[in-house]
Design a protein around this motif. Sequence first.
Motif, mmCIF file in Angstrom:
data_model
loop_
_atom_site.group_PDB
_atom_site.id
_atom_site.type_symbol
_atom_site.label_atom_id
_atom_site.label_comp_id
_atom_site.label_asym_id
_atom_site.label_seq_id
_atom_site.Cartn_x
_atom_site.Cartn_y
_atom_site.Cartn_z
ATOM 1 N N VAL A 1 -0.997 6.974 -8.649
ATOM 2 C CA VAL A 1 -1.584 5.836 -8.437
ATOM 3 C C VAL A 1 -2.146 6.848 -6.358
ATOM 4 O O VAL A 1 -2.783 6.485 -5.639
ATOM 5 N N GLY A 2 -2.286 7.859 -6.727
ATOM 6 C CA GLY A 2 -1.925 9.002 -5.684
ATOM 7 C C GLY A 2 -1.515 10.067 -5.840
ATOM 8 O O GLY A 2 -1.114 10.253 -7.020
ATOM 9 N N GLY A 3 -1.680 10.897 -4.417
ATOM 10 C CA GLY A 3 -1.321 11.816 -4.438
ATOM 11 C C GLY A 3 -2.173 12.631 -3.800
ATOM 12 O O GLY A 3 -3.017 12.102 -2.584
ATOM 13 N N ASP A 4 -1.957 13.862 -3.583
ATOM 14 C CA ASP A 4 -2.432 14.928 -2.502
ATOM 15 C C ASP A 4 -2.875 15.740 -2.769
ATOM 16 O O ASP A 4 -1.878 16.961 -3.577
ATOM 17 N N ALA B 1 -5.185 2.826 8.312
ATOM 18 C CA ALA B 1 -6.596 2.922 7.808
ATOM 19 C C ALA B 1 -6.921 2.125 6.400
ATOM 20 O O ALA B 1 -7.146 1.443 6.135
ATOM 21 N N MET B 2 -5.877 0.890 5.856
ATOM 22 C CA MET B 2 -5.256 0.335 4.768
ATOM 23 C C MET B 2 -5.862 -1.307 5.709
ATOM 24 O O MET B 2 -5.648 -2.294 5.041
ATOM 25 N N VAL C 1 0.708 -1.023 0.132
ATOM 26 C CA VAL C 1 0.372 0.166 0.277
ATOM 27 C C VAL C 1 0.919 1.275 0.095
ATOM 28 O O VAL C 1 1.957 1.083 0.638
ATOM 29 N N LEU C 2 0.503 1.970 -0.459
ATOM 30 C CA LEU C 2 1.238 3.583 -0.309
ATOM 31 C C LEU C 2 0.187 4.947 -0.686
ATOM 32 O O LEU C 2 -0.702 5.094 -0.964
ATOM 33 N N THR C 3 0.554 5.355 0.037
ATOM 34 C CA THR C 3 0.509 6.978 0.531
ATOM 35 C C THR C 3 1.215 7.953 0.359
ATOM 36 O O THR C 3 2.552 8.358 0.620
ATOM 37 N N THR C 4 0.436 9.155 -0.008
ATOM 38 C CA THR C 4 1.646 10.628 0.190
ATOM 39 C C THR C 4 0.688 11.474 0.922
ATOM 40 O O THR C 4 -0.363 11.747 0.361
ATOM 41 N N ASP C 5 1.222 12.284 1.390
ATOM 42 C CA ASP C 5 0.595 13.888 2.068
ATOM 43 C C ASP C 5 1.395 14.832 2.500
ATOM 44 O O ASP C 5 2.890 14.597 2.339
ATOM 45 N N MET C 6 1.069 16.157 1.869
ATOM 46 C CA MET C 6 1.630 17.203 1.982
ATOM 47 C C MET C 6 1.334 18.246 3.330
ATOM 48 O O MET C 6 0.035 17.933 3.777
ATOM 49 N N THR D 1 2.955 9.095 -8.214
ATOM 50 C CA THR D 1 2.573 9.782 -7.031
ATOM 51 C C THR D 1 2.307 10.582 -7.138
ATOM 52 O O THR D 1 3.107 11.345 -7.461
ATOM 53 N N ARG E 1 -12.714 1.787 1.482
ATOM 54 C CA ARG E 1 -13.390 1.735 2.015
ATOM 55 C C ARG E 1 -14.218 1.177 1.358
ATOM 56 O O ARG E 1 -15.595 1.902 1.833
ATOM 57 N N GLY F 1 -8.259 7.247 -4.559
ATOM 58 C CA GLY F 1 -10.125 7.111 -4.074
ATOM 59 C C GLY F 1 -9.718 6.262 -2.188
ATOM 60 O O GLY F 1 -10.422 6.101 -1.945
ATOM 61 N N ASP F 2 -8.596 6.143 -2.132
ATOM 62 C CA ASP F 2 -8.955 5.337 -0.795
ATOM 63 C C ASP F 2 -7.880 6.394 0.578
ATOM 64 O O ASP F 2 -6.937 6.738 -0.127
ATOM 65 N N ASP F 3 -7.554 5.078 1.506
ATOM 66 C CA ASP F 3 -6.539 6.199 1.804
ATOM 67 C C ASP F 3 -5.259 5.818 1.573
ATOM 68 O O ASP F 3 -3.958 6.475 1.485
ATOM 69 N N ALA F 4 -4.752 5.207 0.751
ATOM 70 C CA ALA F 4 -3.743 4.677 0.171
ATOM 71 C C ALA F 4 -3.783 3.590 -1.074
ATOM 72 O O ALA F 4 -5.251 2.815 -1.333
ATOM 73 N N ALA F 5 -2.561 3.790 -2.382
ATOM 74 C CA ALA F 5 -2.958 2.738 -3.180
ATOM 75 C C ALA F 5 -2.349 1.175 -2.660
ATOM 76 O O ALA F 5 -1.869 0.940 -1.590
ATOM 77 N N ASP G 1 -2.802 6.652 7.460
ATOM 78 C CA ASP G 1 -4.128 6.489 6.024
ATOM 79 C C ASP G 1 -3.225 4.842 5.690
ATOM 80 O O ASP G 1 -3.691 3.838 4.948
ATOM 81 N N SER H 1 2.146 15.174 -6.135
ATOM 82 C CA SER H 1 1.266 15.651 -4.340
ATOM 83 C C SER H 1 1.758 17.559 -5.580
ATOM 84 O O SER H 1 2.899 17.239 -5.915
#
Lengths: 349, 349
Positions: free
Chosen positions: B132-135, A90-91, A54-59, B99, A161, B40-44, A87, B101
Amino acid sequence: MLEDKEQKRTSLDNLGEFRLIEHLTENFNLNHSSSKVGIGDDAAVLDYTDKKTVLTTDMLVEGVHFDLSYMPLKHLGYKAVMVNLSDVYAMNAVATQITISIAVSNRFPLEALEELYSGIALACKLYNVDLVGGDTTSSTKGMLISVTALGQAQDHKIAYRSGAKPNDLLVVSGDLGGAYLGLQVLEREKEVFKVNPNNQPDLSPYTYIVERQLKPEARKDVVELLEKLEVQPTSMIDISDGLSSEILHLSKSSKVGCNLFEDKIPLDPTVISACEEFKMDSTMVALSGGEDYELLFTIDQNDFEKIKGNPHFTVIGHMTEEKEGNHLITRANTKIPISAQGWNSFKGE
Amino acid sequence: MLEDKEQKRTSLDNLGEFRLIEHLTENFNLNHSSSKVGIGDDAAVLDYTDKKTVLTTDMLVEGVHFDLSYMPLKHLGYKAVMVNLSDVYAMNAVATQITISIAVSNRFPLEALEELYSGIALACKLYNVDLVGGDTTSSTKGMLISVTALGQAQDHKIAYRSGAKPNDLLVVSGDLGGAYLGLQVLEREKEVFKVNPNNQPDLSPYTYIVERQLKPEARKDVVELLEKLEVQPTSMIDISDGLSSEILHLSKSSKVGCNLFEDKIPLDPTVISACEEFKMDSTMVALSGGEDYELLFTIDQNDFEKIKGNPHFTVIGHMTEEKEGNHLITRANTKIPISAQGWNSFKGE
């Protein structure tokens, strides 16, 4: 106001970005078998041969997401990691790697970045994640931190989700509203400080809520606890923008509705007393406050016995058919529609 | 100067970040089998069960890395992706996901971000990578783009910076110095424009070098070509900061030295004529210019026959024992030490 004015200052100008990233990351170790190569090449090399990634990113942007006049840099580094790990959890996944990119203006000395990285290092240690990459560059104004987090999970364990079904129970970890009220306390003290810089604020009655704002913890323990209890959440999301906004995300993605019970929303006593002091409605604070980084998830009713009485979890409602919509059932037993009032960085505070 | 002043402007204020990211990414498809779930979810969710994963991240800051007075937003989006894919290819890997951002101030209307994303979409399409993701968030000043790119490769195919051996040949793809000179042309025209805003510059003699600056291409084709030629680079790096700086990275990581031959450095005729016009030394421009995003790699001498005469590759030197150091052998056959004069964002231009 919490800043030490006597800090040593080494200018970033003459250090260069290669030496800077080397310097800032020299004490970071790789602990995961999936972290094959970390910082130092064009890219990190990772090995996820038996699980899903799983992969997520935030600024986080200075002046938008944080205010350095009351946010110590070490806490900021810690929080930047938490926001992203949250995040991953959350997965229903285990966080394994992060990358950190930072843009800073020259007003920040090297020591400021070292402080920031000490918070990042603490987060990596306590949450067992490897720092495997990043970028440092200059900005024309202020500080900006961009974090990417990776985690692993077996395919069938991943909680999206979109998996909630009508009659599933809606469960939240911990309690809500604290981070938002902590921010109100800090903003108030900042205004006091502007008028009288010698005033030393007594924040001790607000310790819990100020910590919720400045040093939030991502709920790694919840993922572990659910595994131990053999509960597979049917859907899950982290509460970064306020309960109402997150409920609407779950409902929309899962094509269901929701009944949320006002009297079930978990509130810490400090939150209730701070709400009285600030003349705010505690339910509104919980619904719209954000930044608590608790986990919101749904479970099959058959799993209720497994979580019943667990101090980490509160059942706050249940899902319904989509056509019934999303409602808050108040203490007075009236039913009012839930609207998204979560935090929106484009609208400011 | 290249900006269209008659653009439609939709304020970001009332759109909100959820709807913004949905809107900007609605036409992006997932094409890789490893991209299980995207935005679309918390993470890809990604599936890398049979190969190693490479991960890289880079930030581009307005006023530091790009100037919107001559950088069209579509090109900027394209370039932001290229900069990161280049790092993936420099590992001899296939790029698979990114991703994105973005932090932007409210001076940017929605249409500006749509332009930016149209460039990102084009890059994703041409280079076959999945977003697959971003912010998206607001900034207090200017625009900042943070990209993370992932790729895949079989373990034995991955080319690190550290694998070069003495006597290996040093090879570069394409030609060097163009992007830097393109920047000089654009900066000069910007100054002319400030004096006379009605002046329409004729950039046609500079098409190649201006394109190298505004719309660089990452060398996906080189990775494919090396595979086809059955050449495994012993080490590899992309040229983002100038040839000299990248050579020193390879030498240091591989614990070798290097002899670089000035007369072998590949230069486009436009680069040579622009150097004359700007009274710059073309070797210095190639050594220190940066942003060409060509690949620099080493091969075993036994592989020379496989790349000999290939128009994409130029052998520009060879590696030596570490104690011999890193030297440029000039046209006059003098030997001068190579120093890092690559671009350093903390020092400005």
